[in-house]
Design an enzyme around this catalytic site. Structure first.
Site, PDB file in Angstrom:
ATOM      1  N   ASN A 293       2.302   0.490   4.690  1.00  0.00           N
ATOM      2  CA  ASN A 293       2.085   1.130   3.435  1.00  0.00           C
ATOM      3  C   ASN A 293       3.177   1.182   2.559  1.00  0.00           C
ATOM      4  O   ASN A 293       4.145   2.134   2.777  1.00  0.00           O
ATOM      5  CB  ASN A 293       1.555   2.621   3.770  1.00  0.00           C
ATOM      6  CG  ASN A 293       1.168   3.527   2.770  1.00  0.00           C
ATOM      7  OD1 ASN A 293       1.497   3.385   1.724  1.00  0.00           O
ATOM      8  ND2 ASN A 293       0.503   4.877   3.131  1.00  0.00           N
TER       9      ASN A 293
ATOM     10  N   ARG B 194      -1.842  -1.224   2.916  1.00  0.00           N
ATOM     11  CA  ARG B 194      -2.411  -0.480   1.745  1.00  0.00           C
ATOM     12  C   ARG B 194      -2.212  -1.403   0.461  1.00  0.00           C
ATOM     13  O   ARG B 194      -1.049  -1.670   0.542  1.00  0.00           O
ATOM     14  CB  ARG B 194      -1.551   0.866   1.720  1.00  0.00           C
ATOM     15  CG  ARG B 194      -1.920   1.550   0.455  1.00  0.00           C
ATOM     16  CD  ARG B 194      -0.850   2.599   0.263  1.00  0.00           C
ATOM     17  NE  ARG B 194      -1.092   3.383  -1.226  1.00  0.00           N
ATOM     18  CZ  ARG B 194      -0.203   3.922  -1.873  1.00  0.00           C
ATOM     19  NH1 ARG B 194       1.137   3.757  -1.628  1.00  0.00           N
ATOM     20  NH2 ARG B 194      -0.532   4.584  -2.955  1.00  0.00           N
TER      21      ARG B 194
ATOM     22  N   HIS C 159      -4.788   6.470  -4.960  1.00  0.00           N
ATOM     23  CA  HIS C 159      -4.393   7.275  -3.661  1.00  0.00           C
ATOM     24  C   HIS C 159      -5.830   7.438  -2.834  1.00  0.00           C
ATOM     25  O   HIS C 159      -5.942   8.580  -2.157  1.00  0.00           O
ATOM     26  CB  HIS C 159      -3.946   8.615  -4.079  1.00  0.00           C
ATOM     27  CG  HIS C 159      -2.548   8.577  -4.598  1.00  0.00           C
ATOM     28  ND1 HIS C 159      -2.382   9.272  -5.784  1.00  0.00           N
ATOM     29  CD2 HIS C 159      -1.448   8.210  -4.242  1.00  0.00           C
ATOM     30  CE1 HIS C 159      -0.906   9.218  -6.137  1.00  0.00           C
ATOM     31  NE2 HIS C 159      -0.300   8.358  -4.882  1.00  0.00           N
TER      32      HIS C 159
ATOM     33  N   ARG D 112       7.087   8.421 -13.514  1.00  0.00           N
ATOM     34  CA  ARG D 112       5.841   8.126 -14.573  1.00  0.00           C
ATOM     35  C   ARG D 112       5.803   9.209 -15.124  1.00  0.00           C
ATOM     36  O   ARG D 112       5.507  10.331 -14.912  1.00  0.00           O
ATOM     37  CB  ARG D 112       4.746   7.804 -13.459  1.00  0.00           C
ATOM     38  CG  ARG D 112       4.999   6.148 -12.814  1.00  0.00           C
ATOM     39  CD  ARG D 112       3.907   5.784 -11.998  1.00  0.00           C
ATOM     40  NE  ARG D 112       4.441   5.986 -10.623  1.00  0.00           N
ATOM     41  CZ  ARG D 112       3.397   6.022  -9.573  1.00  0.00           C
ATOM     42  NH1 ARG D 112       2.228   5.799  -9.828  1.00  0.00           N
ATOM     43  NH2 ARG D 112       3.816   6.534  -8.409  1.00  0.00           N
TER      44      ARG D 112
ATOM     45  N   GLU E  28      -2.449   8.151   5.734  1.00  0.00           N
ATOM     46  CA  GLU E  28      -3.023   6.967   5.318  1.00  0.00           C
ATOM     47  C   GLU E  28      -2.799   5.595   6.651  1.00  0.00           C
ATOM     48  O   GLU E  28      -3.971   4.839   6.489  1.00  0.00           O
ATOM     49  CB  GLU E  28      -2.433   6.447   3.893  1.00  0.00           C
ATOM     50  CG  GLU E  28      -2.596   7.418   2.822  1.00  0.00           C
ATOM     51  CD  GLU E  28      -1.499   6.995   1.895  1.00  0.00           C
ATOM     52  OE1 GLU E  28      -1.896   7.306   0.759  1.00  0.00           O
ATOM     53  OE2 GLU E  28      -0.174   6.894   2.033  1.00  0.00           O
TER      54      GLU E  28
END
Length: 392
Positions: free
Chosen positions: A8, A93, A181, A241, A379
Site C-alpha cells: 500500500n 493498492r 481512498h 496538495r 486497507e
C-alpha cells in the site's frame, strides 16, 4: 502454507503486510511501514500482537529514499525475520482504476501498461503504486498479482455526484468525479456493518484524514458523494496538495504568472496544502507542536474546510446519523477532531472531551443525535481478502 503480501504505497509512506491464506479469513503474520519517504525515512516491522521487530529504524541510503528503495528495504526485512514465507499472491493498492475497474482484479504486465495511462490523474500515487507492482512481478514471478483500486468504491455514484458541468463529450471520455481512498472506505463500511449495523444502514460521513485527506458520504454502506473528484487534488487541503481551488486561479497562474502545465502541477501537488500555508511542514504532528502563527493558520484552514465539507455531505445525504474519523490524523489527533466538530451542535454533533482525548471508539456524548466514532482503518486486510477471493 500459502501467504499473501500486501503493498500500500501512499504519497509519503509504504505500508506492507504478510497474511496467512490457509483459513477463510486471511490472518496477519507481520506488518510494517516505511514512513516519511522523501525525507528522513524509517522502517517499522511488527508481529500480529504489535510487538516491534524493527522499531522505526532509519532506512540506510546515500541520498533521498524513494518508494522503490523503501520497498526493497521492506522485502529484505521480511526475508530476514520470516524466511519461511511462501508468497503466492501479491495484492496492491492502486489509486486509480479509471472507468474499467469497479472491483479488485488480477493484473499482468499489459494491465500495468493501461493503468500507467492514468498516471496524470494521480501523479503522486499511481507511479509509486505501479512501481511496486513491477517490482513485485520481478521479485515474485510466479505469484498472482491482484490490483485493488481506490476509485472502485465510488463507481456507482449518482450521476449528479459523478459529472462536471462541461460539454457532455468530456464525461463520455472519462472526465468525471472518481473519488479516492476507496479501500479505506470499504473497510470502514464493513466494520460498521459488523459492529454498528443500525448506523451502517443510515447516513454516515467518513473522514479519512492523513497526508492525503478526503471525506465520503455513505448511505447503507454505499458511496453517495466524495470530496475528491477527477484527481486526488480536489476537496480538503492535504499535506502538500491544495484541495478545492477556483479554476480561475489556474488560468491566472498560466496567463499572468507564466507557469507551465508542469509548473502548475508541481505547485498544486507538492508545494501547497499544509506545507504551502505553513511554510514549515506537511506533517500535522509538526504543525501541532509549532508556535508559528502560519502553522496555526494552516491547522485552522484544514479544520474549517473539513467542517464545511462535512456540512455539504450531510446535505447530499439528506441528513446525518454518524461521523467516522480514520487515517493517521483522524485516528490520532484529538485536537483536529475537536476543531472539526466544534460548533456543529446544530447538526447534532456533540463531542465528549474526555473520550476524544483518549481516541476512544465513540467520542460523541451519550445524548448527541449524531454518533461520532474513531475507527482505525485497515486497507491491508481489504487487499488480503481480495487476494484470497481472486486466487482461491
Amino acid at each position: 502454507m500459502a501467504h499473501a503480501l500486501t503493498l500500500n504505497a501512499g504519497s509519503s509512506s509504504l505500508k506492507f503486510g504478510l497474511f496467512d491464506l490457509s483459513a477463510v479469513e486471511p490472518s496477519l503474520i507481520a506488518s510494517g511501514k516505511a514512513d516519511r519517504i522523501g525525507g528522513a525515512a524509517t522502517l517499522t516491522l511488527k508481529n500480529p500482537d504489535g510487538v516491534r521487530l524493527i522499531d522505526a529504524a532509519p532506512i540506510p541510503t546515500d541520498g533521498v529514499v524513494d518508494h522503490q528503495g523503501a520497498l526493497a528495504t521492506a522485502l529484505n526485512a521480511l526475508n530476514d525475520h520470516l524466511p519461511q514465507a511462501d508468497i503466492v499472491t501479491v495484492g496492491h493498492r492502486i489509486v486509480h482504476g479509471g472507468l474499467h475497474y469497479s472491483g479488485p482484479a488480477l493484473i499482468d504486465a499489459k494491465s500495468v501498461e493501461k493503468l500507467a495511462e492514468l498516471e496524470p490523474f494521480a501523479p503522486l500515487h499511481q507511479p509509486h503504486n505501479l512501481a511496486a507492482v513491477r517490482a513485485a512481478m520481478q521479485e515474485f514471478p510466479q505469484a498472482a498479482q491482484v490490483g485493488c483500486f481506490d476509485t472502485a468504491f465510488h463507481r456507482d455514484h449518482p450521476f449528479v455526484n459523478d459529472v462536471f458541468a462541461l460539454p457532455r463529450a468530456y464525461y463520455d471520455k472519462g472526465v468525471r468525479r472518481y473519488g479516492f481512498h476507496g479501500l479505506s472506505y470499504d473497510y470502514i463500511a464493513g466494520e460498521l456493518a459488523r459492529t454498528a449495523p443500525q448506523l451502517h444502514a443510515g447516513r454516515v460521513v467518513v473522514a479519512h484524514l492523513g497526508n492525503g485527506a478526503s471525506m465520503c458520504g455513505m448511505k447503507a454502506g454505499q458511496s453517495m458523494a466524495s470530496s475528491m473528484g477527477f484527481s486526488t487534488l480536489d476537496g480538503l487541503p492535504m499535506g502538500t496538495r491544495c484541495g478545492q481551488i477556483d479554476p480561475g486561479v489556474l488560468l491566472y497562474l498560466m496567463q499572468q504568472e507564466g507557469l507551465s502545465a508542469d509548473g502548475i502541477s508541481t505547485l498544486l501537488y507538492t508545494q501547497s496544502g499544509l506545507l504551502g500555508l505553513s511554510g514549515l511542514s506537511n506533517d500535522m504532528r509538526t504543525l501541532q507542536s509549532s508556535d508559528s502563527e502560519q502553522a496555526q493558520q494552516a491547522i485552522d484552514y484544514f479544520t474549517f474546510r473539513a467542517r464545511r465539507e462535512l456540512g455539504g455531505l450531510a446535505a447530499a445525504l439528506e441528513g446525518l446519523d454518524g461521523v467516522v474519523f480514520c487515517g493517521g490524523i483522524g485516528e490520532n489527533s484529538s485536537l483536529i477532531r475537536d476543531r472539526i466538530c466544534a460548533g456543529l451542535g446544530w447538526i447534532g454533533i456533540e463531542i465528549d472531551a474526555a473520550a476524544n482525548a483518549t481516541n476512544a471508539p465513540v467520542i460523541s456524548t451519550e445524548t448527541a443525535q449524531v454518533k461520532v466514532m474513531v475507527i482505525p482503518t485497515n486497507e491491508e486486510i481489504v487487499i488480503a481478502r481480495a487476494c484470497a477471493k481472486l486466487t482461491g
